[in-house]
Design an enzyme around this catalytic site. Structure first.
Site, PDB file in Angstrom:
ATOM      1  N   ASN A 177      72.586 -35.764  16.931  1.00 44.55           N
ATOM      2  CA  ASN A 177      73.775 -35.859  16.112  1.00 44.55           C
ATOM      3  C   ASN A 177      74.995 -35.518  16.990  1.00 44.55           C
ATOM      4  O   ASN A 177      76.210 -35.729  16.789  1.00 44.55           O
ATOM      5  CB  ASN A 177      73.858 -34.897  14.856  1.00 44.55           C
ATOM      6  N   VAL A 210      62.991 -28.112  12.368  1.00 44.76           N
ATOM      7  CA  VAL A 210      61.903 -26.767  12.630  1.00 44.76           C
ATOM      8  C   VAL A 210      60.224 -27.228  13.022  1.00 44.76           C
ATOM      9  O   VAL A 210      59.776 -26.743  13.725  1.00 44.76           O
ATOM     10  CB  VAL A 210      61.903 -25.900  11.108  1.00 44.76           C
ATOM     11  N   GLU A 252      67.303 -23.929  18.597  1.00 44.50           N
ATOM     12  CA  GLU A 252      68.417 -24.376  17.615  1.00 44.50           C
ATOM     13  C   GLU A 252      67.797 -25.450  16.652  1.00 44.50           C
ATOM     14  O   GLU A 252      67.904 -26.672  17.027  1.00 44.50           O
ATOM     15  CB  GLU A 252      69.660 -24.872  18.238  1.00 44.50           C
ATOM     16  N   CYS A 256      73.712 -29.524  11.362  1.00 45.51           N
ATOM     17  CA  CYS A 256      72.547 -28.727  11.367  1.00 45.51           C
ATOM     18  C   CYS A 256      72.931 -27.444  10.454  1.00 45.51           C
ATOM     19  O   CYS A 256      72.210 -26.981   9.602  1.00 45.51           O
ATOM     20  CB  CYS A 256      72.119 -28.130  12.677  1.00 45.51           C
ATOM     21  N   GLU A 293      73.307 -19.910  21.256  1.00 45.67           N
ATOM     22  CA  GLU A 293      74.167 -20.736  22.304  1.00 45.67           C
ATOM     23  C   GLU A 293      75.472 -20.285  22.220  1.00 45.67           C
ATOM     24  O   GLU A 293      76.122 -19.624  21.231  1.00 45.67           O
ATOM     25  CB  GLU A 293      74.053 -22.364  21.933  1.00 45.67           C
TER      26      GLU A 293
HETATM   27  P1  NAD Z   1      63.574 -33.980  16.130  1.00 47.56           P
HETATM   28  O1  NAD Z   1      62.861 -32.519  16.090  1.00 47.56           O
HETATM   29  O2  NAD Z   1      63.003 -35.006  15.545  1.00 47.56           O
HETATM   30  O3  NAD Z   1      63.804 -33.904  17.608  1.00 47.56           O
HETATM   31  C1  NAD Z   1      64.552 -33.159  18.414  1.00 47.56           C
HETATM   32  C2  NAD Z   1      64.114 -33.664  19.886  1.00 47.56           C
HETATM   33  O4  NAD Z   1      62.876 -32.990  20.245  1.00 47.56           O
HETATM   34  C3  NAD Z   1      64.152 -35.098  20.436  1.00 47.56           C
HETATM   35  O5  NAD Z   1      64.697 -35.127  21.627  1.00 47.56           O
HETATM   36  C4  NAD Z   1      62.567 -35.321  20.659  1.00 47.56           C
HETATM   37  O6  NAD Z   1      62.286 -36.458  21.211  1.00 47.56           O
HETATM   38  C5  NAD Z   1      62.077 -34.146  21.036  1.00 47.56           C
HETATM   39  N1  NAD Z   1      60.697 -33.802  20.602  1.00 47.56           N
HETATM   40  C6  NAD Z   1      59.999 -34.219  19.688  1.00 47.56           C
HETATM   41  N2  NAD Z   1      58.998 -33.739  19.549  1.00 47.56           N
HETATM   42  C7  NAD Z   1      58.558 -32.905  20.697  1.00 47.56           C
HETATM   43  C8  NAD Z   1      57.379 -32.319  21.223  1.00 47.56           C
HETATM   44  N3  NAD Z   1      56.299 -32.165  20.784  1.00 47.56           N
HETATM   45  N4  NAD Z   1      57.845 -31.704  22.511  1.00 47.56           N
HETATM   46  C9  NAD Z   1      58.905 -31.721  23.035  1.00 47.56           C
HETATM   47  N5  NAD Z   1      60.220 -32.326  22.561  1.00 47.56           N
HETATM   48  C10 NAD Z   1      59.900 -33.095  21.441  1.00 47.56           C
HETATM   49  O7  NAD Z   1      64.897 -33.735  15.489  1.00 47.56           O
HETATM   50  P2  NAD Z   1      66.139 -34.804  15.355  1.00 47.56           P
HETATM   51  O8  NAD Z   1      65.717 -35.594  14.185  1.00 47.56           O
HETATM   52  O9  NAD Z   1      66.593 -35.495  16.625  1.00 47.56           O
HETATM   53  O10 NAD Z   1      67.791 -33.866  15.024  1.00 47.56           O
HETATM   54  C11 NAD Z   1      67.675 -33.323  13.749  1.00 47.56           C
HETATM   55  C12 NAD Z   1      67.469 -31.949  13.523  1.00 47.56           C
HETATM   56  O11 NAD Z   1      67.893 -31.273  14.418  1.00 47.56           O
HETATM   57  C13 NAD Z   1      67.528 -31.198  12.213  1.00 47.56           C
HETATM   58  O12 NAD Z   1      66.361 -30.422  11.579  1.00 47.56           O
HETATM   59  C14 NAD Z   1      68.800 -30.467  12.495  1.00 47.56           C
HETATM   60  O13 NAD Z   1      69.052 -29.677  11.763  1.00 47.56           O
HETATM   61  C15 NAD Z   1      68.557 -29.946  14.013  1.00 47.56           C
HETATM   62  N6  NAD Z   1      69.780 -29.702  14.524  1.00 47.56           N
HETATM   63  C16 NAD Z   1      69.834 -28.427  15.033  1.00 47.56           C
HETATM   64  C17 NAD Z   1      71.055 -27.738  15.577  1.00 47.56           C
HETATM   65  C18 NAD Z   1      71.289 -26.522  15.842  1.00 47.56           C
HETATM   66  O14 NAD Z   1      71.970 -26.098  16.962  1.00 47.56           O
HETATM   67  N7  NAD Z   1      70.581 -25.517  15.257  1.00 47.56           N
HETATM   68  C19 NAD Z   1      72.018 -28.979  16.066  1.00 47.56           C
HETATM   69  C20 NAD Z   1      71.681 -30.083  15.744  1.00 47.56           C
HETATM   70  C21 NAD Z   1      70.618 -30.627  15.015  1.00 47.56           C
END
Ligand code: NAD
Length: 485
Positions: free
Chosen positions: A154, A231, A251, A285, A459
């Site tokens: 995002n 999560v 995060e 998020c 962060e």
């Molecule tokens: P996601 O969990 O599908 O992927 C996040 C990242 O993790 C990607 O780069 C992915 O390739 C990587 N990944 C996936 N499996 C992995 C593994 N086993 N080991 C290491 N890396 C791995 O999330 P998304 O769909 O890209 O993003 C949306 C999510 O992110 C939502 O839940 C949102 O709330 C959260 N988010 C949180 C924040 C925050 O600051 N708290 C900010 C933005 C988005």
């Protein structure tokens, strides 16, 4: 449409772009049209090895520089980012589909803020002196070593800098893996850091899906992992990091409450709920997606909300007047449409929106449900799209209990003119980032992060320094050593 600003290869390693077409193709889709605008390749084991080896090699000399010297480079990068804001904002829009109206003020600018802030802080990082009678101890604040950053889709520019800037300020190297959905922006960040004078190897970008992230997390050379993601991914990455007893920042997702009391300024409350549900087409998020509205003002709130939403300009994200763009991907659009269907099936009242737009790209109307009850799927699960759920409540005690009844704890907000109540309510929130008469502010000077399942660590702000450095304690005896034998 022309694409003048795109990076020239898939990876950025040891100070230069690197291509390796042996890695699987990852198409880059422009969400506003559905067209493929670029292709990158996932990192092969060889690319991952080069990234980690160059980071490990470069980090020692970087840590030996003074903080002021390191900070100067970060601040120069911030200046370059600001000077190229237009170009970077166009790229952010291509990567994510977010309107240029947003990206030109919220993405490269936020990245520059992080580089400037942590660049400014770098020279003042110290340990402390602890007097112990005639003896004394001191602490050295040392970097962790090689840090891995893994991003969500995002905020690809911002996430790269929210992780990279404090890591580099503290004397670490970073290997960053962007989300496979938005791989382009972090490459530009790397390019600019080198232009600003960062020595080769200190900020490497590798592409790939989860397995590339997992390979980085599992490597014994890596000391710390900072993930922005969901999560379920957080659980996997945290568990893998635990095997190597690595530091983590998590995060993660949320399902945050926003409580609107009947004494609130209605327009401000509606404005806060709009920012907390529809900015970036709801893909934020910390969004306050569970809006608890005190029963007496419920209909007035919904009427005003529907009226304000009718003014959203939905369309080509590159047009300056467009204020609402597409979802990041077809997959995310389908997920969100699935939740909207569940909301209707489980008996929530659709107040507005709810449909995919009849045009190319992955557009969903801003959607509001009322009469939502706490057990409905749309009340419990993170949707990550433009879907607001409005709940009724009567008393403060009831609102607080229901607001906290979630495994998540990222953010929470309250709108009221009663300041004593506002502070009492935020003190009761089980959430890491709270807002009074506002929503979704994220200035670099203040900590950002979650409680409960939404994450670990913070962060931004000075708090981030604790997550990218460690203390070494040195005890100094001034007199003789007394030993028992
Ligand atoms: P996601 O969990 O599908 O992927 C996040 C990242 O993790 C990607 O780069 C992915 O390739 C990587 N990944 C996936 N499996 C992995 C593994 N086993 N080991 C290491 N890396 C791995 O999330 P998304 O769909 O890209 O993003 C949306 C999510 O992110 C939502 O839940 C949102 O709330 C959260 N988010 C949180 C924040 C925050 O600051 N708290 C900010 C933005 C988005």
């Amino acid at each position: 449409m022309t694409y003048p600003t795109q990076p020239t290869a898939s990876h950025f390693i040891d100070g230069a772009y690197l291509e390796d077409t042996a890695g699987a193709e990852i198409p880059v889709i422009y969400p506003a049209t559905g067209e493929r605008i670029a292709t990158v390749h996932a990192a092969t084991p060889d690319v991952i090895e080069r990234a980690l080896a160059s980071a490990k090699r470069a980090q020692t000399a970087w840590a030996a520089m003074t903080g002021t010297e390191r900070g100067r480079i970060l601040r120069r990068a911030a200046d370059i980012i600001r000077a190229r804001n237009h170009e970077l904002s166009v790229l952010e829009t291509q990567d994510t589909g977010k309107p240029y109206q947003e990206t030109s003020v919220a993405d490269a600018t936020s990245a520059a803020d992080a580089l400037e802030y942590f660049g400014g802080l770098a020279g003042s990082l110290t340990g402390e002196h602890v007097q112990l009678g005639e003896n004394w101890a001191y602490t050295r604040r040392e970097p962790l070593g090689v840090c891995v950053g893994i991003g969500a889709w995002n905020y690809p520019t911002q996430i790269a800098c929210w992780k990279g800037a404090p890591a580099l300020a503290c004397g670490n190297a970073m290997v960053f893996k962007p989300s496979e959905t938005t791989p382009l922006c972090a490459l530009k960040v790397a390019e600019i850091l080198y232009e600003a004078g960062l020595p080769a190897g200190l900020f490497n970008v590798v592409q790939g899906l989860g397995e590339v992230g997992a390979a980085l997390v599992n490597d014994p050379r890596v000391a710390k992992v900072s993930l922005t993601g969901s999560v379920p991914t957080g659980r996997k990455v945290y568990a893998a990091a635990a095997q190597g007893m690595k530091h983590v920042t998590m995060e993660l997702g949320g399902k945050s409450p926003l409580i609107v009391f009947d004494d609130a300024d209605l327009d401000n409350a509606v404005g806060g709920a709009i920012l907390g549900n529809f900015y970036s087409s709801g893909q934020v998020c910390s969004n306050g997606t569970r809006v608890f509205v005190q029963r007496g003002i419920r209909e007035a709130f919904l009427d005003r909300m529907a009226e304000r939403l009718s003014k959203a300009v939905i369309g080509d994200p590159m047009e300056p007047e467009t204020s609402f763009g597409p979802m990041v991907s077809e997959r995310q659009m389908d997920i969100v449409l699935g939740y909207i269907a569940k909301g209707e099936a489980e008996g929530a009242r659709l107040v507005c929106g709810g449909k995919r737009l009849n045009r190319n790209g992955f557009y969903i109307e801003p959607t509001v449900f009322a009469d939502v009850t706490d057990d409905m799927t749309i009340a419990r699960e993170e949707i990550f799209g433009p879907v607001m759920a409005v709940f009724d409540f009567d008393t403060e005690e009831e609102a607080m209990r229901r607001a906290n009844d979630t495994p998540f704890g990222l953010a929470a907000g309250v709108f009221t003119r009663d300041l004593a109540r506002a502070h009492r309510v935020v003190a009761g929130f089980e959430a890491g980032t709270c807002y009074i008469n506002s929503y979704n502010d994220a200035p670099v000077e203040a900590p950002f992060g979650g409680m409960k399942a939404s994450g670990v660590g913070r962060e931004n702000s000075k708090a981030a320094i604790e997550h990218y450095s460690q203390l070494k304690t040195v005890f100094v005896r001034m007199g003789d050593v007394e030993a028992p034998f």
